[in-house]
Motif scaffolding. Structure first.
Motif, PDB file in Angstrom:
ATOM      1  N   LEU A  61       0.833  -1.205   0.000  1.00 35.71           N
ATOM      2  CA  LEU A  61       0.000   0.000   0.000  1.00 35.71           C
ATOM      3  C   LEU A  61       0.865   1.251   0.000  1.00 35.71           C
ATOM      4  O   LEU A  61       0.537   2.240  -0.646  1.00 35.71           O
ATOM      5  CB  LEU A  61      -0.938   0.002   1.206  1.00 35.71           C
ATOM      6  CG  LEU A  61      -2.048  -1.043   1.159  1.00 35.71           C
ATOM      7  CD1 LEU A  61      -2.850  -1.008   2.451  1.00 35.71           C
ATOM      8  CD2 LEU A  61      -2.946  -0.825  -0.029  1.00 35.71           C
ATOM      9  N   GLY A 116     -14.203   4.591  -1.312  1.00 37.42           N
ATOM     10  CA  GLY A 116     -12.806   4.710  -1.687  1.00 37.42           C
ATOM     11  C   GLY A 116     -12.439   6.116  -2.109  1.00 37.42           C
ATOM     12  O   GLY A 116     -13.266   7.028  -2.123  1.00 37.42           O
ATOM     13  N   LEU A 163      -7.635   3.551  -3.893  1.00 39.29           N
ATOM     14  CA  LEU A 163      -7.695   2.578  -2.815  1.00 39.29           C
ATOM     15  C   LEU A 163      -9.116   2.583  -2.271  1.00 39.29           C
ATOM     16  O   LEU A 163      -9.672   3.650  -1.999  1.00 39.29           O
ATOM     17  CB  LEU A 163      -6.703   2.964  -1.716  1.00 39.29           C
ATOM     18  CG  LEU A 163      -6.512   2.004  -0.571  1.00 39.29           C
ATOM     19  CD1 LEU A 163      -6.002   0.655  -1.072  1.00 39.29           C
ATOM     20  CD2 LEU A 163      -5.524   2.589   0.419  1.00 39.29           C
ATOM     21  N   GLY A 176     -10.352  -5.230   0.314  1.00 36.91           N
ATOM     22  CA  GLY A 176      -9.722  -3.996  -0.116  1.00 36.91           C
ATOM     23  C   GLY A 176      -9.390  -4.109  -1.593  1.00 36.91           C
ATOM     24  O   GLY A 176      -9.090  -5.203  -2.085  1.00 36.91           O
ATOM     25  N   ALA A 204      -6.981  -2.122  -4.439  1.00 36.17           N
ATOM     26  CA  ALA A 204      -5.988  -1.116  -4.815  1.00 36.17           C
ATOM     27  C   ALA A 204      -5.780  -1.213  -6.323  1.00 36.17           C
ATOM     28  O   ALA A 204      -5.470  -2.291  -6.832  1.00 36.17           O
ATOM     29  CB  ALA A 204      -4.685  -1.348  -4.075  1.00 36.17           C
ATOM     30  N   THR A 257      -6.007  -4.320 -10.694  1.00 33.85           N
ATOM     31  CA  THR A 257      -6.441  -4.213  -9.303  1.00 33.85           C
ATOM     32  C   THR A 257      -5.854  -5.351  -8.509  1.00 33.85           C
ATOM     33  O   THR A 257      -5.843  -6.497  -8.953  1.00 33.85           O
ATOM     34  CB  THR A 257      -7.983  -4.258  -9.190  1.00 33.85           C
ATOM     35  OG1 THR A 257      -8.537  -3.159  -9.906  1.00 33.85           O
ATOM     36  CG2 THR A 257      -8.439  -4.186  -7.738  1.00 33.85           C
TER      37      THR A 257
END
Length: 169
Positions: A6, A55, A72, A86, A88, A114
């Protein structure tokens, strides 16, 4: 391990957001950020589980309507939001701009990679979407977008969203 990933995504986003320029609505700007909420769902094998997604992200304008972005978010079932995943993403996008000076309505398309993450596991996904931004002030817009995240390995599964966002620059 997840925090490191992250952190890397966040650093890439900050580097991209500060660099490039484009012409939208007749003025030069570097990009924009956005925050969204979305009715959503998880679909696989003919079944759909309703969900909610939240997000934030941003796009750096690269050339004319071409943009690169990162975001994110979290998507969870409506009855157990904490048990979600989650998401990202790193994306490319194209904003259909015109030479008109007062262009308020700007449609766009987007696609990219993703990485999902939850409870020590994750998966690689592809995503695509389309929508529009309506600039109601110089620095503020409303964004509507349909987005689908598709599992790229194993059985076909979708994490889809209908996003409503505030855009700022």
């Amino acid at each position: 391990m997840h925090r490191r990933n992250l952190g890397i995504l966040g650093l890439l986003f900050l580097m991209a957001a500060g660099k490039c320029t484009a012409q939208v609505r007749g003025e030069s700007y570097h990009g924009h950020g956005y925050a969204y909420v979305a009715p959503a769902g998880f679909s696989a094998a003919g079944n759909t589980l309703t969900a909610i997604a939240l997000g934030a992200g941003g796009e750096a304008m690269l050339y004319k309507g071409l943009a690169g972005g990162a975001e994110l978010g979290w998507q969870g079932p409506t009855d157990s939001f904490r048990n979600g995943v989650g998401l990202a993403s790193l994306n490319g996008a194209y904003h259909f701009v015109s030479s008109q000076h007062e262009r308020r309505f700007v449609p766009f398309i987007t696609a990219g990679y993703t990485r999902s993450f939850a409870n020590q596991s994750g998966a690689n996904l592809a995503n695509y979407g389309a929508g529009f931004q309506y600039w109601f002030k110089e620095r503020w817009a409303f964004r509507v977008e349909g987005r689908d995240h598709i599992n790229t390995s194993g059985p076909v599964a979708h994490a889809w969203q209908v996003r409503f966002a505030i855009v700022f620059r």
